[in-house]
Motif scaffolding. Structure first.
Motif, short mmCIF file in Angstrom:
data_model
loop_
_atom_site.label_atom_id
_atom_site.label_comp_id
_atom_site.label_asym_id
_atom_site.label_seq_id
_atom_site.Cartn_x
_atom_site.Cartn_y
_atom_site.Cartn_z
N SER A 122 0.84 -1.20 0.00
CA SER A 122 0.00 0.00 0.00
C SER A 122 0.87 1.24 0.00
O SER A 122 2.05 1.20 0.38
CB SER A 122 -0.93 0.02 1.22
N ARG A 160 -4.60 0.69 -9.10
CA ARG A 160 -4.85 1.15 -7.74
C ARG A 160 -6.34 1.33 -7.51
O ARG A 160 -7.04 1.91 -8.35
CB ARG A 160 -4.12 2.46 -7.47
N SER A 161 -6.80 0.80 -6.36
CA SER A 161 -8.18 1.02 -5.93
C SER A 161 -8.14 1.48 -4.48
O SER A 161 -7.07 1.61 -3.88
CB SER A 161 -9.00 -0.26 -6.06
N THR A 162 -9.29 1.73 -3.90
CA THR A 162 -9.32 2.20 -2.52
C THR A 162 -8.88 1.13 -1.54
O THR A 162 -8.48 1.42 -0.42
CB THR A 162 -10.75 2.65 -2.13
N ARG A 163 -8.95 -0.15 -1.96
CA ARG A 163 -8.64 -1.24 -1.04
C ARG A 163 -7.31 -1.93 -1.31
O ARG A 163 -6.68 -2.46 -0.39
CB ARG A 163 -9.75 -2.30 -1.08
N ARG A 164 -6.86 -1.97 -2.56
CA ARG A 164 -5.66 -2.74 -2.85
C ARG A 164 -4.96 -2.20 -4.09
O ARG A 164 -5.52 -1.41 -4.85
CB ARG A 164 -6.01 -4.22 -3.04
#
Length: 304
Positions: free
Chosen positions: A18, A51-55
């Motif tokens: 992250s 890229r996403s908000t979680r992973r």
């Protein structure tokens, strides 16, 4: 140099999983890490990460670039290590993970270490979870038990024993166990490993053919300090590393029982990434611990 910095940020993000974790390792904000990645992707003309908000995940181009980039970053670290050895002056930030109870064995000897090596900045993380030394960017980790990770080098810091302890007031009220089977009638304070529901076994020497040890139930915790405090308050008997309760045994706030039945020995080791050269700052830390760490026998008051 900007290209190299961007590459180091990219490799650190992939290893950490992250932007936030990478920023903590690099001493940057997540925003700064994201901007460095964006500049790198713009310069290369490809997207390296989804890229996403979680992973985050690697693109095909990112996978190829990471395989090459990781080797380059490792080579740079090796070169820095070589230069550090040439100067041979231990300096810089040293990130070490220790068990939560590790401050009891480490802090008493730190003043001498800091006086001897004033240019080393210690960053100590006390916790009982499983850590990934390489992925989390740690210089070293101190843990007890068997060592299984073949990617790590290690050095033993010495053995330690276990004791059964309780407060004098507790034994005055409940009596003193004379043999391990007596523990079934006592309040036993059990340690639960942080990673699940497994309890630490009380490994006492029993006669051959004796039935398994049965322990009375009173309190369970995944925090060793809490168990020691509970024992000091007279809530029951705890099974703990001997060095952890050295002070309490010496001043009589805790006393030990069933010493003749103790058989288990533990061992602390310090581990570091095997793929890296041993930097002077880590080498002197390992040598100092090996020389000064005291985990042996303690003075114990007789049980009432």
């Amino acid at each position: 140099m900007d290209n190299l910095n961007g590459l180091q940020v990219f490799v650190c993000v992939v290893q950490s999983g992250s932007l936030v974790a990478a920023g903590e390792r690099l001493g940057l904000s997540a925003s700064a890490v994201g901007k460095a990645l964006a500049r790198l992707e713009q310069r290369l003309g490809v997207r390296l990460l989804n890229r996403s908000t979680r992973r985050i995940s690697l693109t095909d181009e990112g996978t190829l670039f990471y395989e090459r980039g990781q080797r380059i970053v490792d080579e740079v670290q090796e070169a820095e290590a070589e230069l550090a050895r040439i100067s041979d002056k231990p300096r810089g930030r040293l990130r070490v993970s220790l068990p939560a109870i590790g401050y009891r064995m480490l802090l008493p000897i730190l003043p001498e270490f800091s006086a001897r090596y004033p240019d080393i900045e210690l960053d100590l993380d006390f916790n009982d979870r499983m850590v990934d030394v390489i992925a989390e960017g740690l210089d070293a980790v101190i843990r007890s038990g068997e060592l299984a990770d073949s990617q790590l080098r290690s050095r033993s810091l010495g053995p330690f024993g276990f004791v059964l302890v309780g407060a004098p007031e507790y034994f005055a009220q409940r009596g003193v166990p004379q043999a391990p089977p007596d523990l079934e009638r006592h309040a036993c304070l059990r340690y639960r490993f942080p990673a699940g529901t497994q309890m630490q076994a009380w490994r006492l020497r029993l006669p051959e053919g004796a039935p398994p040890l049965v322990l009375g139930k009173a309190l369970t915790s995944n925090n060793l300090e809490a168990l020691i405090h509970a024992a000091t308050q007279g809530l029951g008997i705890a099974y703990v590393p001997e060095f952890v309760v050295a002070g309490a045994l010496a001043d009589g706030s805790l006393v030990s029982v069933l010493d003749d039945y103790q058989g288990e020995r533990g061992k602390f080791s310090i581990l570091w990434p095997g793929s890296r050269q041993l930097l002077p700052k880590l080498r002197v830390f390992v040598d100092f611990l090996s020389e000064h760490l005291v985990l042996g026998k303690t003075h114990k008051e007789p049980c009432p």
